[in-house]
Design a protein around this motif. Sequence first.
Motif, mmCIF file in Angstrom:
data_model
loop_
_atom_site.group_PDB
_atom_site.id
_atom_site.type_symbol
_atom_site.label_atom_id
_atom_site.label_comp_id
_atom_site.label_asym_id
_atom_site.label_seq_id
_atom_site.Cartn_x
_atom_site.Cartn_y
_atom_site.Cartn_z
ATOM 1 N N LYS A 1 14.464 -12.015 18.231
ATOM 2 C CA LYS A 1 15.620 -10.970 18.186
ATOM 3 C C LYS A 1 15.085 -9.767 17.500
ATOM 4 C CE LYS A 1 20.059 -10.201 16.455
ATOM 5 N NZ LYS A 1 19.758 -8.889 16.385
ATOM 6 N N HIS A 2 13.992 -9.574 16.704
ATOM 7 C CA HIS A 2 13.302 -8.506 16.206
ATOM 8 C C HIS A 2 12.610 -7.827 17.284
ATOM 9 C CE1 HIS A 2 14.508 -9.369 12.267
ATOM 10 N NE2 HIS A 2 13.646 -10.027 11.821
ATOM 11 N N THR A 3 11.895 -8.619 18.169
ATOM 12 C CA THR A 3 11.172 -7.949 19.211
ATOM 13 C C THR A 3 12.126 -7.170 19.982
ATOM 14 O OG1 THR A 3 11.228 -9.757 20.900
ATOM 15 C CG2 THR A 3 9.314 -9.905 19.440
ATOM 16 N N ARG A 4 13.325 -7.816 20.348
ATOM 17 C CA ARG A 4 14.326 -6.977 21.064
ATOM 18 C C ARG A 4 14.945 -5.832 20.584
ATOM 19 N NH1 ARG A 4 15.981 -12.149 21.640
ATOM 20 N NH2 ARG A 4 17.953 -11.791 20.800
ATOM 21 N N ASP A 5 15.296 -5.839 19.063
ATOM 22 C CA ASP A 5 15.826 -4.661 18.649
ATOM 23 C C ASP A 5 14.603 -3.616 18.680
ATOM 24 O OD1 ASP A 5 17.766 -6.283 18.128
ATOM 25 O OD2 ASP A 5 17.368 -6.673 15.935
ATOM 26 N N PHE A 6 13.329 -4.080 18.462
ATOM 27 C CA PHE A 6 12.232 -2.818 18.335
ATOM 28 C C PHE A 6 11.550 -2.611 19.603
ATOM 29 C CE2 PHE A 6 13.083 -4.062 13.952
ATOM 30 C CZ PHE A 6 12.851 -2.748 13.354
ATOM 31 N N SER A 7 12.034 -3.205 20.906
ATOM 32 C CA SER A 7 11.249 -3.139 22.295
ATOM 33 C C SER A 7 9.780 -3.397 22.058
ATOM 34 C CB SER A 7 11.342 -1.521 22.503
ATOM 35 O OG SER A 7 12.772 -1.225 22.729
ATOM 36 N N LEU A 8 9.644 -4.374 21.348
ATOM 37 C CA LEU A 8 8.282 -4.956 21.429
ATOM 38 C C LEU A 8 8.080 -6.251 22.005
ATOM 39 C CD1 LEU A 8 7.655 -4.754 17.221
ATOM 40 C CD2 LEU A 8 6.350 -3.413 19.030
ATOM 41 N N ARG A 9 6.700 -6.638 22.352
ATOM 42 C CA ARG A 9 6.446 -7.773 23.155
ATOM 43 C C ARG A 9 6.397 -9.017 22.220
ATOM 44 N NH1 ARG A 9 4.409 -6.995 28.630
ATOM 45 N NH2 ARG A 9 5.240 -4.842 29.100
ATOM 46 N N ALA A 10 6.272 -10.282 22.918
ATOM 47 C CA ALA A 10 6.269 -11.535 22.012
ATOM 48 C C ALA A 10 4.969 -12.110 22.423
ATOM 49 C CB ALA A 10 7.459 -12.277 22.366
ATOM 50 N N SER A 11 4.337 -12.618 21.346
ATOM 51 C CA SER A 11 3.025 -13.380 21.449
ATOM 52 C C SER A 11 3.167 -14.927 21.020
ATOM 53 C CB SER A 11 1.977 -12.677 20.728
ATOM 54 O OG SER A 11 0.822 -13.155 21.086
ATOM 55 N N LEU A 12 2.225 -15.342 21.138
ATOM 56 C CA LEU A 12 2.342 -17.158 20.876
ATOM 57 C C LEU A 12 1.124 -17.542 20.656
ATOM 58 C CD1 LEU A 12 3.847 -19.314 23.409
ATOM 59 C CD2 LEU A 12 1.828 -19.678 23.116
ATOM 60 N N GLY A 13 0.699 -18.197 19.425
ATOM 61 C CA GLY A 13 -0.461 -18.767 19.056
ATOM 62 C C GLY A 13 -0.260 -19.792 17.981
ATOM 63 N N SER A 14 -1.129 -20.885 18.058
ATOM 64 C CA SER A 14 -1.304 -21.928 17.287
ATOM 65 C C SER A 14 -1.508 -21.595 15.565
ATOM 66 C CB SER A 14 -1.947 -23.082 17.682
ATOM 67 O OG SER A 14 -3.461 -22.744 17.917
ATOM 68 N N ASP A 15 -2.485 -20.650 15.307
ATOM 69 C CA ASP A 15 -3.155 -20.287 14.300
ATOM 70 C C ASP A 15 -4.005 -21.538 14.191
ATOM 71 O OD1 ASP A 15 -4.208 -19.042 12.278
ATOM 72 O OD2 ASP A 15 -2.189 -19.154 11.039
ATOM 73 N N TYR A 16 -4.477 -22.597 15.046
ATOM 74 C CA TYR A 16 -5.483 -23.529 14.628
ATOM 75 C C TYR A 16 -6.646 -23.180 14.082
ATOM 76 C CZ TYR A 16 -7.990 -27.836 16.346
ATOM 77 O OH TYR A 16 -8.666 -28.991 16.392
ATOM 78 N N HIS A 17 -7.032 -23.917 13.118
ATOM 79 C CA HIS A 17 -8.235 -23.973 12.284
ATOM 80 C C HIS A 17 -9.003 -25.201 12.342
ATOM 81 C CE1 HIS A 17 -6.046 -20.626 10.217
ATOM 82 N NE2 HIS A 17 -7.089 -20.377 9.522
ATOM 83 N N GLY A 18 -8.727 -26.363 12.979
ATOM 84 C CA GLY A 18 -9.542 -27.375 12.970
ATOM 85 C C GLY A 18 -8.853 -28.666 13.052
ATOM 86 N N PRO A 19 -9.278 -29.824 13.570
ATOM 87 C CA PRO A 19 -8.584 -30.970 13.580
ATOM 88 C C PRO A 19 -8.369 -31.500 12.252
ATOM 89 C CG PRO A 19 -11.258 -31.163 14.355
ATOM 90 C CD PRO A 19 -10.799 -29.886 14.007
ATOM 91 N N GLU A 20 -8.885 -31.074 11.002
ATOM 92 C CA GLU A 20 -8.292 -31.479 9.685
ATOM 93 C C GLU A 20 -6.966 -31.287 9.763
ATOM 94 O OE1 GLU A 20 -10.693 -29.378 10.534
ATOM 95 O OE2 GLU A 20 -12.533 -30.805 10.330
ATOM 96 N N THR A 21 -6.342 -30.066 10.220
ATOM 97 C CA THR A 21 -4.913 -29.891 10.062
ATOM 98 C C THR A 21 -4.089 -30.344 11.381
ATOM 99 O OG1 THR A 21 -5.424 -27.782 10.650
ATOM 100 C CG2 THR A 21 -5.401 -28.011 8.344
ATOM 101 N N PRO A 22 -3.856 -31.559 11.324
ATOM 102 C CA PRO A 22 -3.519 -32.249 12.450
ATOM 103 C C PRO A 22 -2.116 -31.688 13.047
ATOM 104 C CG PRO A 22 -3.414 -33.818 10.992
ATOM 105 C CD PRO A 22 -4.238 -32.599 10.372
ATOM 106 N N TRP A 23 -1.055 -31.173 11.829
ATOM 107 C CA TRP A 23 0.095 -30.414 12.225
ATOM 108 C C TRP A 23 0.063 -29.306 13.065
ATOM 109 C CZ3 TRP A 23 -2.085 -30.954 7.492
ATOM 110 C CH2 TRP A 23 -2.492 -29.865 6.652
ATOM 111 N N THR A 24 -1.062 -28.681 13.402
ATOM 112 C CA THR A 24 -1.045 -27.562 14.343
ATOM 113 C C THR A 24 -2.224 -28.271 15.183
ATOM 114 O OG1 THR A 24 -2.618 -26.263 12.839
ATOM 115 C CG2 THR A 24 -0.531 -25.738 12.941
ATOM 116 N N GLU A 25 -1.950 -27.840 16.525
ATOM 117 C CA GLU A 25 -3.024 -28.481 17.703
ATOM 118 C C GLU A 25 -2.905 -27.417 18.507
ATOM 119 O OE1 GLU A 25 -5.700 -29.371 19.102
ATOM 120 O OE2 GLU A 25 -5.270 -31.308 18.005
#
Length: 285
Positions: free
Chosen positions: A234-258
């Motif tokens: 919603k903020h991207t629409r209000d400010f005419s910005l694009r949307a990005s997507l990323g896991s912020d993966y740091h390694g297999p030790e943190t299995p809650w992000t893949e």
Amino acid sequence: MNVSYDLHTHSTASDGTLSPAALVTRAAAAGVDVLALTDHDTTEGLAEAAVAAVGAGLHLVTGVEISVTWGGQVVHIVGLGFDPDDSNLQRGLAGLRRFREWRAEEIGRRLEKHGISGAYEGARGYSNGHLISRTHFARFLVEQGYSPEMRKVFKQYLTRGQPGHVAGEWAALDQAVAWIHAAGGEAVIAHPARYGMTRTRLRRLIGEFREAGGKALEVVSGSHSKDEAFTMAKHTRDFSLRASLGSDYHGPETPWTELGRLSPLPDNSVPIWRGWPVFTTAASA
Ligand code: AMP
Ligand code: MN
Ligand code: MN
Ligand code: MN
């Protein structure tokens, strides 16, 4: 064919645990077609990742996650698709790494006063010749038994009010965006829902970011809930910005992000990659 993007990841060049090449291999195996390696304040891993990407048949986008101080608070700005040889950008990042060096020694001194010896050397060891991050201190403190796990150790030792906390003196917001821009890249506010800001304050940040020439908000992040993604869209629409997507993966030790396991961007947001070249991969060619 649906192209799978992951535009926020870390390697051993900063505080991730996989080498750039191993990260690329794992991303390809997870079905990622377009990957950005976005290490904190360094582009050191990009060359190795680029070589591995050719072998793995995925497209690598150049990336970095710049540490910024805004309104007395740390904010992260991801840069994508820039020229890593840009000397102005590299000068800026080098300055941030010098601050990291000083800060690491200062964290070590403060922990020493608190009765924890050898933390600087320990963290240095975990950073393995690359830049040094609080994550490396966290690994040392957990390994030494000062804290049971990575999520707790930050709260106990490394955040404001705690014995090992040193206030950041990072880049200014407009500076970081300008470095990325001048190097031909696009600037993205990383994990905007993670800063604990009120809606008013976050919208002030987004407004200033846009004013400086910022392009997108990370809408879908490994550290955002579905609701947060919806709100950020919603903020991207209000400010005419694009949307990005990323896991912020740091390694297999943190299995809650893949890698490559993210929900799609909400329908009503405009992906940052609209207008990028269409990448055909080995799988789809
Ligand atoms: P630095 O840039 O050296 O201050 O370190 C920040 C990094 O520490 C972030 O990029 C995260 O990877 C990690 N970090 C920060 N807070 C936490 C937390 N509460 N739990 C786990 N990791 C964290
Ligand atoms: Mn990190
Ligand atoms: Mn971050
Ligand atoms: Mn990150």
